[in-house]
Design a protein around this motif. Sequence first.
Motif, PDB file in Angstrom:
ATOM      1  N   PHE A   1       8.347   0.551  -8.982  1.00  0.00           N
ATOM      2  CA  PHE A   1       7.488   0.601  -8.487  1.00  0.00           C
ATOM      3  C   PHE A   1       6.294   1.484  -8.970  1.00  0.00           C
ATOM      4  O   PHE A   1       5.669   1.772  -9.111  1.00  0.00           O
ATOM      5  N   LYS A   2       6.948   2.645 -10.185  1.00  0.00           N
ATOM      6  CA  LYS A   2       7.131   3.373 -10.797  1.00  0.00           C
ATOM      7  C   LYS A   2       6.013   3.084 -11.720  1.00  0.00           C
ATOM      8  O   LYS A   2       4.915   3.400 -12.232  1.00  0.00           O
ATOM      9  N   ASP A   3       6.046   1.953 -12.517  1.00  0.00           N
ATOM     10  CA  ASP A   3       5.776   1.230 -13.458  1.00  0.00           C
ATOM     11  C   ASP A   3       4.811   0.531 -12.956  1.00  0.00           C
ATOM     12  O   ASP A   3       3.920   0.509 -13.928  1.00  0.00           O
ATOM     13  N   ILE A   4       4.420   0.164 -11.934  1.00  0.00           N
ATOM     14  CA  ILE A   4       2.931  -0.860 -11.771  1.00  0.00           C
ATOM     15  C   ILE A   4       2.420   0.214 -10.932  1.00  0.00           C
ATOM     16  O   ILE A   4       1.456  -0.515 -10.050  1.00  0.00           O
ATOM     17  N   GLY A   5       2.320   1.705 -10.566  1.00  0.00           N
ATOM     18  CA  GLY A   5       1.486   2.513 -10.532  1.00  0.00           C
ATOM     19  C   GLY A   5       1.391   3.242  -8.912  1.00  0.00           C
ATOM     20  O   GLY A   5       1.296   4.041  -8.393  1.00  0.00           O
ATOM     21  N   PHE A   6       2.286   2.931  -8.489  1.00  0.00           N
ATOM     22  CA  PHE A   6       2.956   3.292  -6.744  1.00  0.00           C
ATOM     23  C   PHE A   6       4.260   4.809  -7.173  1.00  0.00           C
ATOM     24  O   PHE A   6       4.841   4.867  -8.141  1.00  0.00           O
ATOM     25  N   SER A   7       4.097   5.489  -6.485  1.00  0.00           N
ATOM     26  CA  SER A   7       4.607   7.060  -5.798  1.00  0.00           C
ATOM     27  C   SER A   7       5.313   7.141  -4.863  1.00  0.00           C
ATOM     28  O   SER A   7       5.356   7.469  -3.947  1.00  0.00           O
ATOM     29  N   PRO A   8       7.707   6.070  -4.748  1.00  0.00           N
ATOM     30  CA  PRO A   8       7.777   5.874  -3.961  1.00  0.00           C
ATOM     31  C   PRO A   8       7.995   7.108  -3.321  1.00  0.00           C
ATOM     32  O   PRO A   8       8.276   8.332  -3.810  1.00  0.00           O
ATOM     33  N   TYR A   9       7.927   7.381  -1.560  1.00  0.00           N
ATOM     34  CA  TYR A   9       8.013   8.767  -1.198  1.00  0.00           C
ATOM     35  C   TYR A   9       9.472   8.441  -0.632  1.00  0.00           C
ATOM     36  O   TYR A   9      10.027   7.854   0.199  1.00  0.00           O
ATOM     37  N   TYR A  10      10.447   9.416  -0.553  1.00  0.00           N
ATOM     38  CA  TYR A  10      11.735   9.502  -0.129  1.00  0.00           C
ATOM     39  C   TYR A  10      11.982   9.696   0.729  1.00  0.00           C
ATOM     40  O   TYR A  10      10.848  11.245   1.380  1.00  0.00           O
ATOM     41  N   VAL A  11      12.122   9.211   1.724  1.00  0.00           N
ATOM     42  CA  VAL A  11      12.989   9.621   3.035  1.00  0.00           C
ATOM     43  C   VAL A  11      14.508   9.904   2.763  1.00  0.00           C
ATOM     44  O   VAL A  11      15.559   8.347   2.598  1.00  0.00           O
ATOM     45  N   LYS A  12      15.627  10.745   3.506  1.00  0.00           N
ATOM     46  CA  LYS A  12      16.487  11.133   4.201  1.00  0.00           C
ATOM     47  C   LYS A  12      16.592  11.258   5.675  1.00  0.00           C
ATOM     48  O   LYS A  12      15.655  11.653   6.304  1.00  0.00           O
TER      49      LYS A  12
ATOM     50  N   THR B   1       0.846  -1.048  -0.364  1.00  0.00           N
ATOM     51  CA  THR B   1      -0.170  -0.208   0.211  1.00  0.00           C
ATOM     52  C   THR B   1       0.925   0.936   0.148  1.00  0.00           C
ATOM     53  O   THR B   1       0.791   2.270   0.068  1.00  0.00           O
ATOM     54  N   ASP B   2       1.771   1.548   0.859  1.00  0.00           N
ATOM     55  CA  ASP B   2       2.910   2.382   0.943  1.00  0.00           C
ATOM     56  C   ASP B   2       3.849   2.165   0.986  1.00  0.00           C
ATOM     57  O   ASP B   2       4.525   1.243   0.625  1.00  0.00           O
ATOM     58  N   ILE B   3       5.041   2.513  -0.250  1.00  0.00           N
ATOM     59  CA  ILE B   3       6.603   2.538  -0.526  1.00  0.00           C
ATOM     60  C   ILE B   3       6.891   3.343  -0.087  1.00  0.00           C
ATOM     61  O   ILE B   3       7.259   5.080  -0.128  1.00  0.00           O
ATOM     62  N   ILE B   4       8.061   3.284   0.818  1.00  0.00           N
ATOM     63  CA  ILE B   4       8.839   4.235   1.417  1.00  0.00           C
ATOM     64  C   ILE B   4      10.401   4.333   0.616  1.00  0.00           C
ATOM     65  O   ILE B   4      10.157   3.096   1.374  1.00  0.00           O
TER      66      ILE B   4
END
Length: 260
Positions: A186-197, A151-154
């Motif tokens: 992940f983008k190719d299958i519809g996710f928008s990964p949220y970048y965390v630094k 459901t969520d990609i970090i």
Amino acid sequence: MTSLGKNKRIVISGTYSTGKTTTTTALSIATGIPMINALSAREILTDLYPGRRFQDMTATELMALGLKRFEERIRAEEQALSQYGSFISDGSVLNEWIYGTVRMKVGINPGSTLPHRISKKIIGFTSKPFVNKYLESYGVVVNKHAKKWYTDIIHLPIEFQMNPDGHRPVSEKYRKLSDQEIVNSFKDIGFSPYYVKGSISNRLETIINYLELTKIMSIDNAITLAQQKIKENREMVSQRIIEQYHEPTLKEKIKLMTKY
């Protein structure tokens, strides 16, 4: 578990040595959302190929390790979802697939010595088309699973050099390429990964706020417990590897260098 943690199937994404395990473990402890209990690649190595090192593995052995890791992840995800309705995953089913496709581009053993890499490239030339076909099929399966289950990609980008602990048999070139391809997949299958630094503490605070999770423990205490847990596990596995490993004879080294 809090209601805010329900129905969350969170992936802490990233390539080798980006702090995924520490971030995932601490986040699980801080929020009470279970971390899937899949065997690490190191643990699988000691089970499937006792006495071997990552840098000596053939393409066939690496594929077997990836398949076993995929099996472990699937089993752990299903169990966590059934029992708790959510989970936090250290990496994802895409990792081993991406790691395999990148090895086809930069070399089977990018962390090994130059003569070893050259011999692998020459010997593996005729086998490469088959391995690529296999990885293409493997990709269909893992992408379908990832799209359905998460459901969520970090995503944790590369912020520092690889930890020189001898257990990450890859190069910086490999890390950069696999990092890009994980995000793109992940983008190719519809996710928008949220970048965390940032530091582990900053990461946890950012992730908890972004996903609107509830803390059941302070972040500092969660990090301390996570680091202790990881240290104990890695020491145990490292000791097992040391106990199993034997220095190959010259004959064995030549055989390993010429075996794809």
